[in-house]
Motif scaffolding. Structure first.
Motif, PDB file in Angstrom:
ATOM      1  N   THR A  83       5.643   8.630  -0.043  1.00  0.00           N
ATOM      2  CA  THR A  83       5.426   9.601  -1.125  1.00  0.00           C
ATOM      3  C   THR A  83       6.733  10.077  -1.769  1.00  0.00           C
ATOM      4  O   THR A  83       6.742  11.102  -2.439  1.00  0.00           O
ATOM      5  N   ASP A 100       5.830   7.018   5.612  1.00  0.00           N
ATOM      6  CA  ASP A 100       5.520   7.871   4.461  1.00  0.00           C
ATOM      7  C   ASP A 100       6.088   7.219   3.201  1.00  0.00           C
ATOM      8  O   ASP A 100       7.275   6.888   3.143  1.00  0.00           O
ATOM      9  N   GLN A 119      -1.527   5.754  -0.373  1.00  0.00           N
ATOM     10  CA  GLN A 119      -0.820   6.991  -0.022  1.00  0.00           C
ATOM     11  C   GLN A 119      -0.331   7.730  -1.262  1.00  0.00           C
ATOM     12  O   GLN A 119      -0.470   8.951  -1.356  1.00  0.00           O
ATOM     13  N   TYR A 166      -1.483  11.424  -2.515  1.00  0.00           N
ATOM     14  CA  TYR A 166      -0.466  12.469  -2.658  1.00  0.00           C
ATOM     15  C   TYR A 166      -0.469  13.038  -4.080  1.00  0.00           C
ATOM     16  O   TYR A 166      -0.418  14.252  -4.281  1.00  0.00           O
TER      17      TYR A 166
END
Length: 196
Positions: free
Chosen positions: A127, A125, A181, A185
């Motif tokens: 974000t 991830d 990503q 997001y």
């Protein structure tokens, strides 16, 4: 001339929404200025906001304007060096102090397992509100200082006999996944908080 400037400015305004704010690529002691140029090109094309270069050997000028003018850099970056923010640091520790002061989370890239948590590129991830992605020296990789101060290590899956990629290729692949990503997001977050 004015039409050219307005066209360039218009393009800069159009792409602003696609830039990934608070995303920094950090190069730790790159050996070849051409590699810096290639990374600048990738970062600019994919929307990375800034590049930090750790130069412990003091082989680069403190004056970015002077570096930007070097043909070896500008030719490889295809003028992206004119549009990309680059900051130089004298040591890894100095760069980390700056990032930590500004509340950036650091992650590292390596083809080999390093650090406390290791993740495959597309499974991690990216974000976090503020993210710094470290890339190591072309021959030695990232230092122990970087490993010790990073949240996790990411690797690109490889299936051949060769287990490493050059810096330009690595940054292109990594930036693509991370910026994809972060844009997804950011778009989702903006939609969720948009007033009716």
């Amino acid at each position: 001339m004015n039409d050219s400037k307005s066209t360039i400015r218009q393009r800069a305004d159009e792409i602003k929404a696609y830039q990934c704010k608070n995303l920094i690529a950090v190069l730790e002691n790159p050996m070849d200025i051409k590699n810096i140029g290639a990374v600048i090109r990738n970062a600019n094309a994919l929307g990375v906001e800034k590049i930090y270069v750790v130069d412990s050997r003091h082989s680069l000028s403190d004056d970015w304007e002077e570096l930007r003018g070097r043909k070896s850099l500008s030719r490889i970056s295809v003028s992206a060096s004119k549009w990309t923010f680059v900051k130089r640091f004298n040591s890894t520790e100095e760069c980390f102090a700056h990032l930590q002061k500004n509340r950036f989370v650091s992650v590292i890239t390596s083809p080999h397992i390093k650090g406390k948590l290791n993740q495959i590129l597309h499974e991690a991830d990216y974000t976090q509100p503020k993210l710094a992605v470290w890339f190591g020296n072309e021959s030695r990789g990232v230092s122990d200082t970087v490993v010790d101060n990073s949240e996790f290590c990411i690797s690109i899956p490889m299936f051949g006999m060769i287990e490493s990629l050059n810096l330009a290729t690595t940054t292109g692949i990594v930036f693509y996944e991370i910026t994809k990503q972060r844009r997804e997001y950011q778009a989702k977050y903006k939609r969720a908080h948009r007033k009716p």
